[in-house]
Design a protein around this motif. Structure first.
Motif, PDB file in Angstrom:
ATOM      1  N   GLU A 131      44.398  39.574  41.911  1.00  0.00           N
ATOM      2  CA  GLU A 131      43.836  40.491  40.926  1.00  0.00           C
ATOM      3  C   GLU A 131      42.633  39.787  40.331  1.00  0.00           C
ATOM      4  O   GLU A 131      42.689  38.600  40.034  1.00  0.00           O
ATOM      5  CB  GLU A 131      44.884  40.795  39.849  1.00  0.00           C
ATOM      6  N   GLY A 132      41.529  40.506  40.185  1.00  0.00           N
ATOM      7  CA  GLY A 132      40.347  39.860  39.650  1.00  0.00           C
ATOM      8  C   GLY A 132      39.161  40.798  39.539  1.00  0.00           C
ATOM      9  O   GLY A 132      39.295  42.019  39.601  1.00  0.00           O
ATOM     10  N   GLU A 133      37.969  40.183  39.399  1.00  0.00           N
ATOM     11  CA  GLU A 133      36.729  40.917  39.178  1.00  0.00           C
ATOM     12  C   GLU A 133      35.757  40.657  40.326  1.00  0.00           C
ATOM     13  O   GLU A 133      35.598  39.528  40.771  1.00  0.00           O
ATOM     14  CB  GLU A 133      36.100  40.471  37.863  1.00  0.00           C
ATOM     15  N   THR A 180      39.366  35.612  40.964  1.00  0.00           N
ATOM     16  CA  THR A 180      40.727  36.000  40.608  1.00  0.00           C
ATOM     17  C   THR A 180      41.031  35.606  39.167  1.00  0.00           C
ATOM     18  O   THR A 180      40.289  34.833  38.545  1.00  0.00           O
ATOM     19  CB  THR A 180      41.760  35.336  41.542  1.00  0.00           C
ATOM     20  N   ASP A 181      42.120  36.121  38.656  1.00  0.00           N
ATOM     21  CA  ASP A 181      42.552  35.770  37.300  1.00  0.00           C
ATOM     22  C   ASP A 181      42.884  34.290  37.189  1.00  0.00           C
ATOM     23  O   ASP A 181      42.891  33.739  36.096  1.00  0.00           O
ATOM     24  CB  ASP A 181      43.766  36.611  36.896  1.00  0.00           C
ATOM     25  N   ASP A 182      43.133  33.628  38.331  1.00  0.00           N
ATOM     26  CA  ASP A 182      43.401  32.186  38.352  1.00  0.00           C
ATOM     27  C   ASP A 182      42.119  31.366  38.387  1.00  0.00           C
ATOM     28  O   ASP A 182      42.172  30.140  38.403  1.00  0.00           O
ATOM     29  CB  ASP A 182      44.245  31.819  39.576  1.00  0.00           C
ATOM     30  N   ARG A 186      36.994  45.717  38.374  1.00  0.00           N
ATOM     31  CA  ARG A 186      38.271  45.015  38.440  1.00  0.00           C
ATOM     32  C   ARG A 186      39.045  45.577  39.619  1.00  0.00           C
ATOM     33  O   ARG A 186      39.155  46.801  39.773  1.00  0.00           O
ATOM     34  CB  ARG A 186      39.032  45.232  37.139  1.00  0.00           C
TER      35      ARG A 186
END
Length: 103
Positions: free
Chosen positions: A37-39, A64-66, A87
């Motif tokens: 999940e990310g941008e 990613t969110d990480d 997103r």
């Protein structure tokens, strides 16, 4: 050509074909299990000249969110759905990423 030589060559050809099929299906199954999940931070394409004509490859770079940046290869129609800043979510079992709200 002796029969044993023919059998040896034919066996080798079958082995090469099976290895090619296994490596291709492995990439597809890995893509199906991948999740993130990310941008979208970059959208780009590159054209290649082949003996049979032109081919265009499309990518999205996703932070990613990480904090990791992934390059995701997509078909042109799927890639065109997204702009930088969008997103996106890639769920296990889905071939392509989607927006958090749906496809």
């Amino acid at each position: 050509m002796p029969v044993w030589m023919f059998v040896l060559v034919a066996g080798f050809v079958v082995l090469v074909v099976l290895a090619a099929v296994a490596s291709t299906s492995g990439a597809a199954s890995r893509a199906m299990t991948e999740t993130f999940e990310g941008e979208v931070v970059r959208r780009y394409s590159k054209q290649h000249t082949l003996t049979t004509g032109m081919r265009t490859d499309y990518w999205l770079d996703v932070r990613t969110d990480d904090g990791e940046v992934l390059s995701v290869t997509l078909p042109g129609q799927v890639c065109a759905r997204y702009e930088v800043g969008d997103r996106i979510v890639k769920r296990a079992g889905e071939r392509w990423p989607s927006t958090p709200d749906g496809p």
